[in-house]
Design a protein around this motif. Structure first.
Motif, mmCIF file in Angstrom:
data_model
loop_
_atom_site.group_PDB
_atom_site.id
_atom_site.type_symbol
_atom_site.label_atom_id
_atom_site.label_comp_id
_atom_site.label_asym_id
_atom_site.label_seq_id
_atom_site.Cartn_x
_atom_site.Cartn_y
_atom_site.Cartn_z
ATOM 1 N N ASN B 269 -1.129 -9.959 -9.117
ATOM 2 C CA ASN B 269 -2.508 -9.931 -8.640
ATOM 3 C C ASN B 269 -3.432 -10.456 -9.747
ATOM 4 N N ALA B 270 -4.734 -10.368 -9.503
ATOM 5 C CA ALA B 270 -5.680 -10.962 -10.453
ATOM 6 C C ALA B 270 -5.625 -10.296 -11.821
ATOM 7 N N GLN B 271 -5.140 -9.047 -11.857
ATOM 8 C CA GLN B 271 -5.024 -8.356 -13.134
ATOM 9 C C GLN B 271 -3.750 -8.737 -13.905
ATOM 10 N N GLY B 272 -2.965 -9.625 -13.300
ATOM 11 C CA GLY B 272 -1.706 -10.001 -13.940
ATOM 12 C C GLY B 272 -0.601 -8.988 -13.710
ATOM 13 N N GLU B 273 -0.820 -8.059 -12.748
ATOM 14 C CA GLU B 273 0.179 -7.014 -12.483
ATOM 15 C C GLU B 273 1.090 -7.412 -11.335
ATOM 16 N N ARG B 274 2.340 -7.060 -11.484
ATOM 17 C CA ARG B 274 3.301 -7.208 -10.405
ATOM 18 C C ARG B 274 2.942 -6.196 -9.312
ATOM 19 N N PHE B 275 2.914 -6.613 -8.052
ATOM 20 C CA PHE B 275 2.636 -5.637 -6.989
ATOM 21 C C PHE B 275 3.733 -5.587 -5.932
ATOM 22 N N ILE B 276 4.663 -6.564 -5.940
ATOM 23 C CA ILE B 276 5.834 -6.481 -5.055
ATOM 24 C C ILE B 276 7.088 -6.509 -5.912
ATOM 25 N N GLU B 277 8.070 -5.746 -5.469
ATOM 26 C CA GLU B 277 9.296 -5.636 -6.267
ATOM 27 C C GLU B 277 10.123 -6.907 -6.187
ATOM 28 N N CYS B 278 9.959 -7.651 -5.090
ATOM 29 C CA CYS B 278 10.898 -8.726 -4.811
ATOM 30 C C CYS B 278 10.132 -9.909 -4.234
ATOM 31 N N ASP B 279 10.371 -11.089 -4.775
ATOM 32 C CA ASP B 279 9.636 -12.275 -4.334
ATOM 33 C C ASP B 279 10.317 -13.015 -3.180
ATOM 34 N N TYR B 280 11.402 -12.476 -2.649
ATOM 35 C CA TYR B 280 12.061 -13.148 -1.516
ATOM 36 C C TYR B 280 11.147 -13.077 -0.287
ATOM 37 N N TRP B 281 10.995 -14.211 0.381
ATOM 38 C CA TRP B 281 10.064 -14.295 1.500
ATOM 39 C C TRP B 281 10.551 -13.514 2.705
ATOM 40 N N SER B 282 9.740 -12.577 3.156
ATOM 41 C CA SER B 282 10.021 -11.854 4.399
ATOM 42 C C SER B 282 8.672 -11.439 4.959
ATOM 43 N N GLY B 283 8.667 -11.021 6.236
ATOM 44 C CA GLY B 283 7.412 -10.602 6.856
ATOM 45 C C GLY B 283 6.806 -9.414 6.132
ATOM 46 N N GLN B 284 7.683 -8.532 5.654
ATOM 47 C CA GLN B 284 7.218 -7.339 4.947
ATOM 48 C C GLN B 284 6.582 -7.719 3.617
ATOM 49 N N MET B 285 7.191 -8.678 2.920
ATOM 50 C CA MET B 285 6.628 -9.162 1.661
ATOM 51 C C MET B 285 5.274 -9.812 1.915
ATOM 52 N N MET B 286 5.188 -10.602 2.994
ATOM 53 C CA MET B 286 3.926 -11.274 3.307
ATOM 54 C C MET B 286 2.827 -10.267 3.657
ATOM 55 N N GLN B 287 3.220 -9.145 4.270
ATOM 56 C CA GLN B 287 2.232 -8.112 4.589
ATOM 57 C C GLN B 287 1.649 -7.530 3.294
ATOM 58 N N GLU B 288 2.507 -7.286 2.303
ATOM 59 C CA GLU B 288 2.030 -6.778 1.008
ATOM 60 C C GLU B 288 1.111 -7.797 0.340
ATOM 61 N N PHE B 289 1.480 -9.055 0.439
ATOM 62 C CA PHE B 289 0.696 -10.158 -0.115
ATOM 63 C C PHE B 289 -0.694 -10.153 0.539
ATOM 64 N N TYR B 290 -0.698 -10.053 1.856
ATOM 65 C CA TYR B 290 -1.952 -10.032 2.621
ATOM 66 C C TYR B 290 -2.804 -8.827 2.215
ATOM 67 N N ASP B 291 -2.166 -7.662 2.107
ATOM 68 C CA ASP B 291 -2.901 -6.443 1.745
ATOM 69 C C ASP B 291 -3.529 -6.563 0.352
ATOM 70 N N GLU B 292 -2.796 -7.198 -0.558
ATOM 71 C CA GLU B 292 -3.330 -7.362 -1.913
ATOM 72 C C GLU B 292 -4.560 -8.271 -1.890
ATOM 73 N N LEU B 293 -4.474 -9.351 -1.092
ATOM 74 C CA LEU B 293 -5.620 -10.270 -0.969
ATOM 75 C C LEU B 293 -6.825 -9.559 -0.363
ATOM 76 N N GLN B 294 -6.567 -8.757 0.678
ATOM 77 C CA GLN B 294 -7.649 -8.076 1.390
ATOM 78 C C GLN B 294 -8.161 -6.861 0.616
ATOM 79 N N GLY B 295 -7.315 -6.327 -0.255
ATOM 80 C CA GLY B 295 -7.639 -5.048 -0.889
ATOM 81 C C GLY B 295 -8.491 -5.172 -2.141
ATOM 82 N N GLY B 296 -8.949 -6.380 -2.447
ATOM 83 C CA GLY B 296 -9.846 -6.534 -3.575
ATOM 84 C C GLY B 296 -9.161 -6.797 -4.905
ATOM 85 N N LYS B 297 -7.832 -6.877 -4.903
ATOM 86 C CA LYS B 297 -7.134 -7.136 -6.169
ATOM 87 C C LYS B 297 -6.709 -8.593 -6.301
ATOM 88 N N GLY B 298 -7.074 -9.399 -5.295
ATOM 89 C CA GLY B 298 -6.708 -10.807 -5.322
ATOM 90 C C GLY B 298 -7.655 -11.597 -6.202
#
Lengths: 81, 580
Positions: B269-298
């Protein structure tokens, strides 16, 4: 209903000094997945140089990579560069 | 070139393969080797030398099952969990068993894979559970090596013909109708079997840049395979499981965490912190990605600037020559240096592509569709998380089975009226004096796709999408206008894109639950295993509109334990005391 002539800057640029389309080369035209390159013809219909006719580029680069004389440069379309 | 000529030619072949990217060439090679007397045609809208998703190469095998690193059981389990349970495991298992043989064949073709000091394949872990990623630091050679094999095997290659409709008769496949993209002349190909390998529907959503061709997928993959299968009456599976990818913002190419991950790079995220354990593309990973963008940490970034110089240099070398080499130009233009800067990422436009998700023409473990003699493989067939090696391997299955199929059949009779009707449909935009150009039809369709279909999905918005699509379709059918054969190709693509947009809306409305993380996040519905633990199959209904049915998921051959089922749902990094 007339069609407008809207100008657009195209991403693929050909160095006319290096292009050998006049010797019959069509490599860049042949390999383009989107088929957006064409050969400009002179008044007598003879080939002169390659150019980008359609602004429909995936900036993928076969034209640049496969050009035998290094005449082709792929820039990024302005909207995303 | 490009003037519109009048003409129709008919030719015959045993096996017609439509699409010369990845799956198609392998289908052709396997079929020809199994039956050297078979007349095999490989047809492509572009030029087989440089067509398809791997036009400029590929940076790795993302899903290789290599003895010593992974077993078919492990892989089948991983993909079943990654795809939220909706998997016919037989097809995944067969792929997992046979893909190693395909890797060895590709190796013999001269395609180089990363090996360790002992000459063993150097496989890396990127997925949540297992180890399947085999880097190809010289993956720029893949298409050339493949093309050499096609020439050697004397496969008949037809370039610059676009297939527009399949022909059927006697309840099975009969061939295809094709149009020359530079002359508009028609080619009717009678075939005993047809393999479809036309790639993803990559021009469905509109990229944020607004540039029609600035797509994640090769922009020539505009969804004709999905459209043709639909009109021929084949079943399409789980189209609501959209492809959505984490990409480099604006450039819209892969950030390549699969390349950088094993070397220490990660999504942050923008703080340079890891927020997902695994970078393999899946719908669940994309949901976390979306939440991070929407949650103000993007924004979200690919982070490499903590790595040693030699490591960054190696990542740069691979990423700037393989798969999407203009990536280097892009970063230079923006003065982005991997050593100093993080690389801004965003969420891609939607598409259909089983290569990364599961939306595709329904096939079984032999790549057979629901129409006899018609096969599908690669990004357009529904074997989930296929990637390049899946395209090669399932393409091989299609080619091999097609050779068996043609043994006992002759050409199926078809109705010449179908050819006449298709000529009329295709040429309609050439018969007008003025009207709407294809690029405007396409832009409007795809903008509505973004406005109304991009997840999170809302019922009322998707119903609006259907109304807007109907209006644009009417305009397309009555007013689209082209001036030359190149524009005619674009008009046919616009039509396929419209079909895909219709299918995307209809399929998304049908499944009244949420599944696959962001891919099918319907805000009004929770996940509902009781009613929706099934495939959805979309076909063309009698009224000419999408019809739907549920299809049971085949019994698992590899059981998934209760405590494993949620592995992909628990991706968020839990902050440790130290981090807090």
């Amino acid at each position: 209903m007339p069609l407008a002539q809207t100008s657009t800057i195209v991403p693929v640029v050909i160095d006319d000094a290096l292009c050998i389309a006049d010797k019959g080369c069509t490599v860049c035209v042949d390999v383009c997945p989107l088929d957006v390159l064409r050969i400009v013809e002179g008044p007598d219909g003879s080939p002169v140089t390659a150019h980008m006719k359609y602004d429909e580029c995936w900036y993928c680069m076969p034209c640049e990579a496969d050009c035998p004389t290094g005449a082709v440069t792929v820039n990024l379309p302005f909207l995303l560069k | 070139m490009d003037e519109i000529l009048d003409g129709t030619t008919q030719i015959d072949c045993d096996i017609l393969i439509i699409g010369g990217g990845t799956a198609g060439p392998m289908a052709a090679l396997k079929a020809k080797r199994k039956n050297p007397k078979a007349n095999v045609i490989l047809l492509d809208k572009a030029n087989v030398k440089r067509s398809g998703a791997i036009s400029m190469g590929m940076d790795g095998l993302n899903n290789s099952v290599i003895p010593g690193y992974a077993t078919p059981e492990q892989y089948t389990k991983e993909i079943t969990i990654a795809n939220d349970g909706i998997v016919d495991q037989k097809a995944v298992y067969r792929y997992a068993e046979e893909c190693y043989g395909i890797i060895q064949e590709l190796d013999e073709f001269g395609i180089r894979f990363q090996k360790d000091q002992n000459g063993e394949y150097d496989v890396k872990k990127v997925h949540h559970i297992g180890t399947y990623v085999l880097p190809m630091p010289n993956g720029d050679t893949v298409k050339k090596a493949l093309y050499r094999q096609l020439r050697k095997a004397r496969i008949n290659i037809i370039n610059r013909y676009m297939a527009t409709r399949l022909l059927t008769g006697e309840g099975r496949i009969a061939g295809a109708i094709c149009v020359n993209t530079r002359t508009a002349e028609f080619l009717v190909v009678r075939a005993k079997a047809v393999v479809m390998s036309l790639g993803a529907a990559g021009r469905l959503g509109l990229p944020a840049s607004g540039y029609l061709y600035g797509t994640y997928e090769n922009a020539s993959n505009s969804g004709e395979g999905y459209s043709m299968a639909y009109h021929a009456g084949a079943g399409l599976a789980n189209l609501e499981c959209f492809q959505i990818n984490p990409l480099i913002k604006d450039y819209n190419g892969p950030a390549c965490a699969y390349v950088a991950g094993p070397l220490g790079g990660y999504t942050s995220n923008a703080q340079g912190e890891r927020f997902i354990e695994c970078d393999y593309w899946s719908g669940q990973m994309m949901q976390e990605f979306y939440d991070e963008l929407q949650g103000g940490k993007g924004p979200v970034y690919l982070k490499l600037n903590h790595l040693a110089e030699e490591t960054v240099a190696e990542i740069e070398r691979v990423l700037h020559i393989v798969e999407r080499p203009t990536r280097g130009h892009f970063h230079r233009g923006r003065n982005t240096d991997y050593r100093k800067d993080m690389i801004e990422m965003h969420i891609s436009e939607i598409g259909f592509c089983s290569g990364h998700s599961a939306s595709g023409v329904f096939v079984d473990e032999r790549a057979r569709t629901t129409i006899d003699g018609l096969y599908a493989a690669g990004d357009m067939a529904n074997v989930p998380h296929n990637y390049m090696l899946g395209a090669f391997t399932n393409g091989a299955f299609a080619g091999l089975d097609a050779v068996d199929f043609i043994k006992d059949v002759d050409f199926a009779d078809f109705d010449m009226g179908d050819v006449d009707a298709e000529r009329t449909r295709v040429l309609a935009p050439t018969k007008r004096d003025d009207g709407i150009p294809p690029n405007q039809i396409e832009y409007k369709t795809r903008r509505f796709v973004n406005d109304y279909l991009q997840p999170p999905k809302v019922t009322a918005k998707m119903e609006l999408a259907q109304r807007r699509f109907e209006e644009v379709r009417h305009d397309m059918e009555t007013e689209m206008y082209v001036r030359d054969s190149h524009e005619l190709m674009r008009s046919l693509e616009a039509s396929a894109i419209m079909d895909c947009a219709d299918m995307a809306a209809a399929a998304s409305l049908y499944r009244t639950e949420s599944r696959w993380g962001l891919y099918h996040n319907r805000v009004e519905y929770e996940r509902d295993d009781e009613n929706w633990f099934c495939h959805t199959i979309l076909t063309k209904g009698d009224d000419g509109k999408p019809a739907h049915a549920k299809k049971a998921v085949d019994d698992y051959i590899v059981e998934i334990d209760e405590d494993e089922k949620d592995a992909y749902n628990n991706q968020r990094v839990t902050s440790t005391v130290a981090a807090e």
